[in-house]
Design a protein around this motif. Sequence first.
Motif, PDB file in Angstrom:
ATOM      1  N   LEU A 378      52.968  90.237  77.403  1.00 21.82           N
ATOM      2  CA  LEU A 378      54.270  89.641  77.676  1.00 21.82           C
ATOM      3  C   LEU A 378      54.206  88.944  79.032  1.00 21.82           C
ATOM      4  O   LEU A 378      53.508  89.392  79.943  1.00 21.82           O
ATOM      5  CB  LEU A 378      55.361  90.706  77.671  1.00 21.82           C
ATOM      6  CG  LEU A 378      55.524  91.482  76.356  1.00 21.82           C
ATOM      7  CD1 LEU A 378      56.591  92.552  76.500  1.00 21.82           C
ATOM      8  CD2 LEU A 378      55.854  90.550  75.200  1.00 21.82           C
ATOM      9  N   THR A 379      54.950  87.880  79.162  1.00 19.41           N
ATOM     10  CA  THR A 379      54.936  87.103  80.394  1.00 19.41           C
ATOM     11  C   THR A 379      56.356  86.919  80.906  1.00 19.41           C
ATOM     12  O   THR A 379      57.332  87.289  80.235  1.00 19.41           O
ATOM     13  CB  THR A 379      54.305  85.723  80.156  1.00 19.41           C
ATOM     14  OG1 THR A 379      55.175  84.972  79.286  1.00 19.41           O
ATOM     15  CG2 THR A 379      52.932  85.845  79.521  1.00 19.41           C
ATOM     16  N   SER A 380      56.462  86.312  82.064  1.00 20.46           N
ATOM     17  CA  SER A 380      57.783  86.022  82.617  1.00 20.46           C
ATOM     18  C   SER A 380      58.534  85.009  81.761  1.00 20.46           C
ATOM     19  O   SER A 380      59.762  84.906  81.840  1.00 20.46           O
ATOM     20  CB  SER A 380      57.655  85.507  84.043  1.00 20.46           C
ATOM     21  OG  SER A 380      56.850  84.344  84.091  1.00 20.46           O
ATOM     22  N   THR A 381      57.817  84.296  80.916  1.00 20.60           N
ATOM     23  CA  THR A 381      58.461  83.351  80.001  1.00 20.60           C
ATOM     24  C   THR A 381      59.035  84.083  78.790  1.00 20.60           C
ATOM     25  O   THR A 381      60.175  83.836  78.372  1.00 20.60           O
ATOM     26  CB  THR A 381      57.465  82.279  79.522  1.00 20.60           C
ATOM     27  OG1 THR A 381      56.966  81.578  80.661  1.00 20.60           O
ATOM     28  CG2 THR A 381      58.124  81.302  78.570  1.00 20.60           C
ATOM     29  N   THR A 382      58.247  85.002  78.234  1.00 19.41           N
ATOM     30  CA  THR A 382      58.724  85.743  77.053  1.00 19.41           C
ATOM     31  C   THR A 382      59.730  86.826  77.419  1.00 19.41           C
ATOM     32  O   THR A 382      60.569  87.186  76.603  1.00 19.41           O
ATOM     33  CB  THR A 382      57.543  86.375  76.307  1.00 19.41           C
ATOM     34  OG1 THR A 382      56.833  87.245  77.201  1.00 19.41           O
ATOM     35  CG2 THR A 382      56.594  85.317  75.779  1.00 19.41           C
ATOM     36  N   THR A 383      59.614  87.370  78.630  1.00 23.36           N
ATOM     37  CA  THR A 383      60.548  88.408  79.103  1.00 23.36           C
ATOM     38  C   THR A 383      61.060  87.986  80.477  1.00 23.36           C
ATOM     39  O   THR A 383      60.583  88.481  81.498  1.00 23.36           O
ATOM     40  CB  THR A 383      59.856  89.782  79.172  1.00 23.36           C
ATOM     41  OG1 THR A 383      58.586  89.629  79.833  1.00 23.36           O
ATOM     42  CG2 THR A 383      59.616  90.366  77.809  1.00 23.36           C
ATOM     43  N   PRO A 384      62.032  87.074  80.526  1.00 17.77           N
ATOM     44  CA  PRO A 384      62.387  86.420  81.778  1.00 17.77           C
ATOM     45  C   PRO A 384      63.278  87.212  82.723  1.00 17.77           C
ATOM     46  O   PRO A 384      63.472  86.781  83.860  1.00 17.77           O
ATOM     47  CB  PRO A 384      63.114  85.157  81.294  1.00 17.77           C
ATOM     48  CG  PRO A 384      63.710  85.566  79.981  1.00 17.77           C
ATOM     49  CD  PRO A 384      62.727  86.503  79.366  1.00 17.77           C
ATOM     50  N   SER A 385      63.829  88.308  82.287  1.00 18.33           N
ATOM     51  CA  SER A 385      64.787  89.032  83.137  1.00 18.33           C
ATOM     52  C   SER A 385      64.453  90.517  83.174  1.00 18.33           C
ATOM     53  O   SER A 385      63.670  91.023  82.361  1.00 18.33           O
ATOM     54  CB  SER A 385      66.205  88.854  82.589  1.00 18.33           C
ATOM     55  OG  SER A 385      66.315  89.491  81.321  1.00 18.33           O
ATOM     56  N   THR A 386      65.083  91.205  84.118  1.00 15.43           N
ATOM     57  CA  THR A 386      64.913  92.664  84.192  1.00 15.43           C
ATOM     58  C   THR A 386      65.377  93.324  82.907  1.00 15.43           C
ATOM     59  O   THR A 386      64.724  94.242  82.389  1.00 15.43           O
ATOM     60  CB  THR A 386      65.692  93.220  85.385  1.00 15.43           C
ATOM     61  OG1 THR A 386      65.137  92.703  86.600  1.00 15.43           O
ATOM     62  CG2 THR A 386      65.626  94.743  85.416  1.00 15.43           C
ATOM     63  N   ASP A 387      66.502  92.876  82.376  1.00 15.84           N
ATOM     64  CA  ASP A 387      67.013  93.460  81.133  1.00 15.84           C
ATOM     65  C   ASP A 387      66.026  93.258  79.987  1.00 15.84           C
ATOM     66  O   ASP A 387      65.840  94.153  79.158  1.00 15.84           O
ATOM     67  CB  ASP A 387      68.362  92.847  80.771  1.00 15.84           C
ATOM     68  CG  ASP A 387      69.501  93.359  81.652  1.00 15.84           C
ATOM     69  OD1 ASP A 387      69.293  94.385  82.335  1.00 15.84           O
ATOM     70  OD2 ASP A 387      70.573  92.733  81.652  1.00 15.84           O
ATOM     71  N   ALA A 388      65.388  92.109  79.949  1.00 14.59           N
ATOM     72  CA  ALA A 388      64.413  91.844  78.886  1.00 14.59           C
ATOM     73  C   ALA A 388      63.198  92.743  79.026  1.00 14.59           C
ATOM     74  O   ALA A 388      62.654  93.242  78.023  1.00 14.59           O
ATOM     75  CB  ALA A 388      63.999  90.375  78.916  1.00 14.59           C
ATOM     76  N   ILE A 389      62.768  92.965  80.259  1.00 16.85           N
ATOM     77  CA  ILE A 389      61.632  93.865  80.494  1.00 16.85           C
ATOM     78  C   ILE A 389      61.989  95.283  80.089  1.00 16.85           C
ATOM     79  O   ILE A 389      61.202  95.980  79.424  1.00 16.85           O
ATOM     80  CB  ILE A 389      61.190  93.805  81.965  1.00 16.85           C
ATOM     81  CG1 ILE A 389      60.629  92.422  82.302  1.00 16.85           C
ATOM     82  CG2 ILE A 389      60.129  94.878  82.251  1.00 16.85           C
ATOM     83  CD1 ILE A 389      60.338  92.219  83.778  1.00 16.85           C
TER      84      ILE A 389
END
Length: 450
Positions: A378-389
């Motif tokens: 996963l990257t900052s593009t696919t998981t762009p936010s803290t909530d997504a992480i």
Amino acid sequence: MNKTKLFLPLLLLLSGCSNFLDVQPVLQVDEQRAITSANTAEVALNGLYNRLGNDNYYGSNFPALSYLSGGDIQWTGSQGAPQEITARKLTADNGYVSQAWQGIYQTILAANYLLEAVPKLTDPLLTDARKGQIQGEALAIRALAYFDLARGWGGVQLVLKPTRTAADNTGIARSSLADTYAQVLADLTAAEPLLTATTNRNRVTRKTVWALRARYHLYRQEWEQADAYATKLIDDATNYKLVKPYSAFFANNAVNTTESVFELAYSNSFKNGHYNWWLPPALSGRREWAPNAQLVTLLNNPAIGGNRSAVIGQTAAPGNLWYGKLYYRTPTGTDPAYLIRIAEVYLIRAEARAKLAKPADALADLNTVRSRADLTALTSTTTPSTDAILLAIENERRLEFAFETDRWFDLIRTGRVATVLGITDANKYVFPIPTSEILADKALTQNKGY
């Protein structure tokens, strides 16, 4: 606590140890005969681990409360108690609940015997260092027991001394949740300097305490401490690292791999009850716990489950029944119980670092676990936010620990249970205190809503 049930002879707490003392068919025992020497102290310590792995505790019933509550495991049998759990109609008379409660408190009482008796022993074969080690192990196991009570039932009675008569330890009011967790931390803090920093995957060491501390601080949302204690284990890469593929920590009769931080060993004479509930009849089980269709679909999707489909199997036609394969060994019941794996430690640190606004570090830890499962990073593009992480970590934990004591408690501690499972009654976020315990001690009050 039902003191009539839980005030047991020490030998009943030490299953399989009757060779040094005859079992007395009474509810009292002369403690001076029980732990009086180096030898009997060691036997008592073995008995403490047996309590931890007993069917009522990690051998079956306590994990089952999480399995059957967490939404991914279905009950296929006819018994009423597990049906209540999966139907969200849990009552204070539920047998799974009462047996798990008893099993945990019996573990605490076994630890209390050791903590009182061992410091007083003068056996020349029992060195001060060994005394400290025994006390450290007892403290850490008691900490784990109170941690499990806290996350399962909320604040509970804190029993810190042996129970020798039915009147002992009665009249103790329930502590708050904060005070119950404070006792967990106090025991872990006291245990740490008493233990050696060795690697032993079946016994508590200082490293086990570090892992328990990481988990404790995660639940208490103390992110820096969770990060720090997880790092202590992860940095010890010689002794603790993920094994590949995912199934390597349990398949082919593997035990004590570098994946394992703390696992309980079982044998022909001390069996792990999980196999009976997970395996189908063709493999000597009853298959009354089974992965539901949604979990099977996720595990079998290579883009989501990766190679973790190895943890499930399917019977031949015409049944074609899916079942869990984590507990499968011959002789039956000799599978380890996995209490802490290094994969959990990585995901603890990932979550802590996400909360500490360190997204790149959080993704690095998450991707370490995903890589082992043959999943793309996963990257900052696919998981762009803290909530997504955080959501990605939640989903990873769901599949990584599909048949371990995890899912329900994760959803509760993250406040996600209403969204994921639709359970909006906050009273149902803890288990009921068993009716038998309420009746036995008027100082013990019931959780709201039961």
